[in-house]
Write an enzyme that holds these catalytic residues in place. Structure first.
Site, PDB file in Angstrom:
ATOM      1  N   GLY A 118       0.828  -1.197   0.000  1.00 53.57           N
ATOM      2  CA  GLY A 118       0.000   0.000   0.000  1.00 53.57           C
ATOM      3  C   GLY A 118       0.861   1.244   0.000  1.00 53.57           C
ATOM      4  N   SER A 119       0.191   2.373   0.001  1.00 54.10           N
ATOM      5  CA  SER A 119       0.900   3.651  -0.052  1.00 54.10           C
ATOM      6  C   SER A 119       0.004   4.730   0.533  1.00 54.10           C
ATOM      7  CB  SER A 119       1.232   3.983  -1.514  1.00 54.10           C
ATOM      8  OG  SER A 119       1.915   5.207  -1.629  1.00 54.10           O
ATOM      9  N   ARG A 174      11.633   4.481  -3.666  1.00 50.71           N
ATOM     10  CA  ARG A 174      11.211   5.542  -4.585  1.00 50.71           C
ATOM     11  C   ARG A 174      11.460   6.883  -3.928  1.00 50.71           C
ATOM     12  NH1 ARG A 174       7.085   7.539  -1.773  1.00 50.71           N
ATOM     13  NH2 ARG A 174       5.692   6.121  -0.637  1.00 50.71           N
TER      14      ARG A 174
END
Length: 417
Positions: free
Chosen positions: A155-156, A283
């Site tokens: 998830g994020s 990222r």
């Protein structure tokens, strides 16, 4: 512009996605967005970004699309600004023989349960945790350590992350997470979740590039039981010993996970004097943190990431010594955005030190309490020479921006009766 192409596999919806494309153009490379639904990213049409429709969850379809583009012009690099597509971008770059992170390392890192196991085995501090696949198992895991954080293994942006104070809450939230078969991007979800120790210490992130800790960020989180990030301060104002503890722990985590190429966003919380890793994201940071770093430190992490993807030297170096803060606009009740947003935006922008004030929603649009990052309504960025000045300006700016939130007609009628 050069005939060389930079392939962007999907994107985040705001912030760095647009900046990746712009930095590529500045470096004389043509950005091309590969997406299942390019309309998801309004900036692509606004900026005239070339898009190619492809099923980005299918590695073979991505490879075919890259092959067609390579027949037109050399593909110089592959990137993504979306956490969900980092493994796909890494795998495509590897298949094309282009620079990028280890696809296997990224894949393991994206699974928070596997990430926890790797870090714990390497002696990197993490919260106590259990990986479960049923609501009953979640309740058993939580029984001796309430309150607990229950969250997806993938998830994020705080999606699905919740503090549960009793076993009924654990059972309910675990059941809801396990019942979902796809995430908000339509990607299949694993049938596992995490039940982990709740750390009450201050929260920070360390932005790592390669294996170098570039900057430490103070993070502000909104009301529990959600974990919505409502602000950041760059760089964090910390005693030297604590700064060192955070940076060293972040770099150890990145190294243990087999990363070390390009950007990594490492989130940590303090457990007494010890820094423990909440998660490592392979990222660039979201939440406009790269923009804060650029404004405060003169370090353009987006440009550095694009350069790395193109196989060119990228060593971020501090050029400024200022401070930058962001505060996100949220609300604790249902309402609507006012029909005229100009007054609130003007007032927020007039606060000394504020350099940007933005609202994400349209006039008259309904709004409500934030449960994840998608419920943030806007932001204010402020810069100054000292931490308190930048933070204070951002606080005052977002308070002015809050004037854009109006009560619903029902709320106003209730107030009169």
């Amino acid at each position: 512009m050069s005939g060389r192409l930079l392939l962007l596999v999907e994107s985040n919806t705001t912030g760095t996605g647009r900046l990746f494309a712009r930095r590529a153009a500045e470096l004389d490379v043509t950005p091309v967005l590969l997406s299942k639904d390019p309309a998801r990213y309004p900036y692509a049409a606004e900026d005239g970004l070339r898009t190619v429709v492809v099923d980005t969850s299918d590695a073979d379809r991505l490879w075919e699309a890259a092959g067609r583009l390579a027949a037109e012009a050399p593909v110089a690099g592959v990137l993504t600004s979306s956490e969900y597509y980092v493994p796909a971008a890494a795998a495509l770059a590897s298949r094309l023989g282009l620079p990028g992170p280890s696809a296997d390392a990224v894949r393991a890192c994206r699974d928070k349960a596997e990430q926890r196991r790797i870090l714990a085995a390497a002696g990197v501090g993490v919260p106590g945790f259990a990986v479960v696949s049923t609501a009953d198992a979640a309740v058993s895991a939580a029984a001796t350590r309430l309150p607990v954080v229950v969250k997806p293994v993938q998830g994020s942006g705080s999606l699905g992350v919740r503090l549960c104070s009793d076993l009924d809450e654990v059972a309910g939230h675990a059941g809801a997470l396990l019942a979902a078969t796809t995430n908000e991007r339509g990607v299949a979800t694993p049938g596992r979740i995490l039940v982990e120790e709740y750390l009450t210490g201050a929260e920070f992130s360390v932005e790592v590039f390669g294996t170098e800790a570039v900057v430490t960020v103070t993070k502000h989180v909104g009301p529990l039981p959600a974990f919505v990030e409502v602000g950041h301060d760059v760089p964090a104002a910390l005693p030297a010993g604590l700064e060192r503890e955070l940076r060293q722990t972040a770099v150890r985590a990145v190294t243990a996970l087999g990363l070390g190429w390009g950007a990594a966003h490492v989130e940590l919380r303090l457990d007494g004097p010890v820094a423990k890793v909440i998660e490592v994201n392979p990222r660039l940071a979201g939440g406009m943190i790269p923009e804060l770093v650029r404004r405060a430190c003169g370090i353009d992490l987006v440009r550095a990431q694009v350069l790395a993807a193109l196989g060119r030297a990228a060593h971020p170096e501090r050029a400024l010594y200022g401070r930058a803060s962001i505060r996100f606009l949220t609300t604790d009740r249902d309402g609507i955005l006012a029909p005229d947003l100009t007054v609130s935006l003007t007032r927020a922008g007039a606060v000394p030190g504020v350099v940007e004030a933005v609202l994400y929603r349209a006039p008259g649009e309904p709004v409500g309490p934030a449960t994840d990052f998608r419920d943030r309504l806007g932001h204010v960025i402020a810069v100054a020479d000292h931490p308190a000045e930048a933070a204070g300006a951002a606080d005052r700016g977002v308070a002015a921006l809050a004037g854009a939130i109006a009560a619903t007609p029902l709320d106003r009628q209730e107030a009169l009766t």
